[in-house]
Scaffold this motif. Structure first.
Motif, PDB file in Angstrom:
ATOM      1  N   TYR A  67       3.731  -9.568  -5.535  1.00  0.00           N
ATOM      2  CA  TYR A  67       2.911  -8.641  -4.771  1.00  0.00           C
ATOM      3  C   TYR A  67       2.053  -7.796  -5.703  1.00  0.00           C
ATOM      4  O   TYR A  67       2.363  -7.630  -6.891  1.00  0.00           O
ATOM      5  CB  TYR A  67       3.784  -7.720  -3.918  1.00  0.00           C
ATOM      6  CG  TYR A  67       4.762  -6.869  -4.710  1.00  0.00           C
ATOM      7  CD1 TYR A  67       4.395  -5.596  -5.161  1.00  0.00           C
ATOM      8  CD2 TYR A  67       6.032  -7.332  -5.030  1.00  0.00           C
ATOM      9  CE1 TYR A  67       5.270  -4.816  -5.899  1.00  0.00           C
ATOM     10  CE2 TYR A  67       6.917  -6.564  -5.757  1.00  0.00           C
ATOM     11  CZ  TYR A  67       6.533  -5.307  -6.193  1.00  0.00           C
ATOM     12  OH  TYR A  67       7.411  -4.547  -6.932  1.00  0.00           O
ATOM     13  N   SER A  68       0.970  -7.276  -5.158  1.00  0.00           N
ATOM     14  CA  SER A  68       0.142  -6.298  -5.853  1.00  0.00           C
ATOM     15  C   SER A  68       0.359  -4.937  -5.214  1.00  0.00           C
ATOM     16  O   SER A  68       0.942  -4.836  -4.128  1.00  0.00           O
ATOM     17  CB  SER A  68      -1.339  -6.689  -5.797  1.00  0.00           C
ATOM     18  OG  SER A  68      -1.778  -6.746  -4.452  1.00  0.00           O
ATOM     19  N   TYR A  72       0.866  -1.169   0.000  1.00  0.00           N
ATOM     20  CA  TYR A  72       0.000   0.000   0.000  1.00  0.00           C
ATOM     21  C   TYR A  72       0.908   1.225   0.000  1.00  0.00           C
ATOM     22  O   TYR A  72       1.813   1.341   0.826  1.00  0.00           O
ATOM     23  CB  TYR A  72      -0.914  -0.014   1.213  1.00  0.00           C
ATOM     24  CG  TYR A  72      -1.864  -1.198   1.206  1.00  0.00           C
ATOM     25  CD1 TYR A  72      -3.113  -1.107   0.600  1.00  0.00           C
ATOM     26  CD2 TYR A  72      -1.492  -2.418   1.778  1.00  0.00           C
ATOM     27  CE1 TYR A  72      -3.981  -2.196   0.573  1.00  0.00           C
ATOM     28  CE2 TYR A  72      -2.357  -3.509   1.750  1.00  0.00           C
ATOM     29  CZ  TYR A  72      -3.588  -3.391   1.142  1.00  0.00           C
ATOM     30  OH  TYR A  72      -4.431  -4.472   1.105  1.00  0.00           O
ATOM     31  N   PHE A  73       0.658   2.137  -0.939  1.00  0.00           N
ATOM     32  CA  PHE A  73       1.576   3.250  -1.152  1.00  0.00           C
ATOM     33  C   PHE A  73       0.807   4.563  -1.212  1.00  0.00           C
ATOM     34  O   PHE A  73      -0.250   4.658  -1.848  1.00  0.00           O
ATOM     35  CB  PHE A  73       2.341   3.045  -2.463  1.00  0.00           C
ATOM     36  CG  PHE A  73       3.351   4.118  -2.772  1.00  0.00           C
ATOM     37  CD1 PHE A  73       4.579   4.139  -2.127  1.00  0.00           C
ATOM     38  CD2 PHE A  73       3.066   5.114  -3.688  1.00  0.00           C
ATOM     39  CE1 PHE A  73       5.515   5.123  -2.399  1.00  0.00           C
ATOM     40  CE2 PHE A  73       3.990   6.109  -3.972  1.00  0.00           C
ATOM     41  CZ  PHE A  73       5.221   6.110  -3.326  1.00  0.00           C
ATOM     42  N   GLY A  74       1.332   5.574  -0.532  1.00  0.00           N
ATOM     43  CA  GLY A  74       0.700   6.892  -0.572  1.00  0.00           C
ATOM     44  C   GLY A  74       0.770   7.568   0.780  1.00  0.00           C
ATOM     45  O   GLY A  74       1.767   7.449   1.499  1.00  0.00           O
ATOM     46  N   VAL A  99       2.105  -5.782   3.330  1.00  0.00           N
ATOM     47  CA  VAL A  99       1.211  -6.692   4.042  1.00  0.00           C
ATOM     48  C   VAL A  99       1.344  -8.090   3.447  1.00  0.00           C
ATOM     49  O   VAL A  99       1.242  -8.262   2.226  1.00  0.00           O
ATOM     50  CB  VAL A  99      -0.255  -6.213   3.943  1.00  0.00           C
ATOM     51  CG1 VAL A  99      -1.194  -7.175   4.648  1.00  0.00           C
ATOM     52  CG2 VAL A  99      -0.392  -4.802   4.512  1.00  0.00           C
ATOM     53  N   ASP A 100       1.559  -9.082   4.300  1.00  0.00           N
ATOM     54  CA  ASP A 100       1.751 -10.443   3.792  1.00  0.00           C
ATOM     55  C   ASP A 100       0.422 -11.134   3.500  1.00  0.00           C
ATOM     56  O   ASP A 100      -0.657 -10.545   3.654  1.00  0.00           O
ATOM     57  CB  ASP A 100       2.609 -11.271   4.757  1.00  0.00           C
ATOM     58  CG  ASP A 100       1.921 -11.599   6.083  1.00  0.00           C
ATOM     59  OD1 ASP A 100       0.686 -11.448   6.174  1.00  0.00           O
ATOM     60  OD2 ASP A 100       2.626 -12.013   7.023  1.00  0.00           O
ATOM     61  N   GLU A 101       0.506 -12.404   3.067  1.00  0.00           N
ATOM     62  CA  GLU A 101      -0.689 -13.137   2.647  1.00  0.00           C
ATOM     63  C   GLU A 101      -1.679 -13.339   3.783  1.00  0.00           C
ATOM     64  O   GLU A 101      -2.874 -13.550   3.535  1.00  0.00           O
ATOM     65  CB  GLU A 101      -0.286 -14.505   2.075  1.00  0.00           C
ATOM     66  CG  GLU A 101       0.585 -14.444   0.840  1.00  0.00           C
ATOM     67  CD  GLU A 101       2.086 -14.429   1.171  1.00  0.00           C
ATOM     68  OE1 GLU A 101       2.430 -14.063   2.324  1.00  0.00           O
ATOM     69  OE2 GLU A 101       2.887 -14.778   0.293  1.00  0.00           O
ATOM     70  N   ASP A 102      -1.229 -13.293   5.018  1.00  0.00           N
ATOM     71  CA  ASP A 102      -2.101 -13.483   6.170  1.00  0.00           C
ATOM     72  C   ASP A 102      -2.666 -12.178   6.721  1.00  0.00           C
ATOM     73  O   ASP A 102      -3.320 -12.169   7.767  1.00  0.00           O
ATOM     74  CB  ASP A 102      -1.343 -14.211   7.292  1.00  0.00           C
ATOM     75  CG  ASP A 102      -0.946 -15.622   6.894  1.00  0.00           C
ATOM     76  OD1 ASP A 102      -1.719 -16.275   6.176  1.00  0.00           O
ATOM     77  OD2 ASP A 102       0.143 -16.064   7.301  1.00  0.00           O
TER      78      ASP A 102
END
Length: 451
Positions: free
Chosen positions: A58-59, A5-7, A28-31
């Motif tokens: 990652y997204s 998450y960026f901003g 943030v990881d998969e969990d």
């Protein structure tokens, strides 16, 4: 898949420290656990390389640089009656005890019908999520099946929830109460068993022991619930010192206690995972007792004003080390919005200060802390939620102040003043500014999301 998450990020570190990070990245990881928070980040890609996140693993979710938007932690509603949602705004000219008999108990008794439970509970979950509430401490009704349905719905949508079946075996209407101690015990254990079955580790949904308030419970029921909490480590929620007539009623019903708080304490109900709603008329001794036990207070300013119960002295509580969060207290409170509740908390504190003591006044930084970290403290989740520090869960909302139909008007010269934008959001914002909501890293609500 992991997500960056960026901003712009805004979160509370302490009661007075509201941190604004205009160019940051959270991984943030998969969990759904936050792995890193990088301040002054150049780009998501540079941050990913720094933390050895390979391309394609990652997204990216970014705030729009051209818009007035920011990531903010999810809100905590530490006191809300899910079953009372249809009565929001209905309290007539009554005070607490009359209001319960006139509006509340008749409505709650209808939840014996699961169609009513489905209709109301699905609506209140959608509404609170849409207002950015990622964790809610819900009161249901005395009905086992309906309470279980509330747990099912919260889990299916993904809202963190404490689910409480109301226990009330005294001083309650014949048509709406526990008929015996044994009935209350069995129903409570059935709800716990159901929630344990659907969410074994209580990751999202957790049972919470719920004596409605001391005046609606026998000493035997209060003591049984206290022992159950000790044996199971389950949290407790109840009301305390909301109304002066209520305080007198508790004193007459339970003379074994030296005070309202002492009644709960002697029954084993005051602990580090106890949520006490209202606390308007506490004495100095009660404040000290609650602080010693590590219990928390849910401040419900809208309800306290609407039902003319009084003004909770929040700074007075905080100064003694009492944990404090915010509660909408729907439907004594007229809104399911914690943002609106934070606004009310600030205004109530200013009314208190106008009586001659400026120490009661709360700041914008302080009420936003109460709405997030304060709520996490009260719910016993401060090691897991409340802000964007690494190791915590990604429970967050994306706030956009200049979205379509926004109630907040932003002028060009204000875009470079984050403190001003946050103030305008607090005083003018609503659910239209909540464009996305995540719980545990999962998107659960937002502009393009259907509940």
């Amino acid at each position: 898949m992991r997500t960056i998450y960026f901003g712009t990020f805004v979160h509370s570190l302490t009661l007075s420290d509201l941190q604004v990070l205009p160019s940051a990245a959270v991984g943030v990881d998969e969990d759904g656990t936050i792995e890193f928070l990088d301040q002054n980040a150049d780009s998501p890609e540079v941050v990913a390389e720094k933390h050895s996140w390979p391309v394609g693993s990652y997204s990216i979710v970014s705030t729009d640089p051209a818009s007035a938007s920011f990531f903010f932690p999810g809100f905590f509603d530490t006191h809300i009656h899910a079953s009372q949602y249809p009565n929001v705004g209905l309290f007539g000219k009554t005070t607490l005890l009359d209001w319960l008999n006139t509006y509340t108990f008749p409505l709650e008794s209808s939840f014996a019908d699961l169609k009513v439970a489905d209709s109301v509970y699905s609506r209140v979950i959608a509404r609170t999520l849409g207002n950015g509430t990622t964790t809610a401490a819900y009161y249901a009704t005395v009905h086992t099946a309906g309470t279980n349905r509330l747990a099912d719905l919260a889990l299916s949508v993904g809202q963190r929830a404490f689910i409480g079946r109301c226990c009330m075996d005294a001083n309650s209407p014949d048509y709406y109460c526990d008929k015996s101690l044994e009935e209350a015990q069995k129903a409570t254990l059935d709800v716990i068993e159901h929630i344990k079955k659907i969410d074994p580790n209580y990751d999202i949904v957790c049972p919470i022991l719920t004596p409605r308030f001391a005046a609606s419970c026998t000493k035997e029921l209060l003591s049984w619930l206290g022992k159950l909490s000790t044996d199971t480590n389950l949290p407790v929620q109840t009301h305390i010192s909301e109304n002066l007539l209520e305080v007198d009623l508790v004193k007459s019903m339970h003379p074994f206690g030296n005070s309202y708080a002492d009644v709960y304490d002697k029954c084993g109900l005051l602990g580090e995972r106890t949520i006490l709603a209202h606390a308007v008329h506490l004495t100095e001794d009660e404040r000290a007792l609650i602080a010693r036990r590590g219990s928390g207070v849910s401040h419900c300013p809208a309800s306290n004003s609407a039902l003319t119960s009084g003004e909770t002295r929040v700074k007075w509580l905080l100064d003694a080390g009492v944990k404090v969060g915010l509660g909408t207290d729907v439907s004594g409170g007229f809104t399911p919005s914690i943002l609106h509740t934070a606004r009310q908390a600030l205004l109530v504190s200013r009314h208190l200060s106008m009586k001659g003591d400026e120490s009661h006044k709360l700041s914008i930084e302080e009420v936003l802390y109460l709405a997030t970290v304060g709520g996490a403290n009260v719910c016993g989740l401060d090691n897991k939620l409340g802000n964007f520090l690494p190791g915590k869960k990604w429970d967050a909302q994306l706030i956009t102040l200049d979205c379509k139909d926004s109630p907040v008007d932003i002028f060009p010269w204000e875009r470079e003043k984050p403190e001003d934008l946050i103030a305008k959001w607090l005083f003018n914002g609503d659910d239209r500014n909540v464009t996305k909501v995540w719980v545990n890293g999962k998107l659960v609500a937002g502009t393009a999301f259907t509940l």
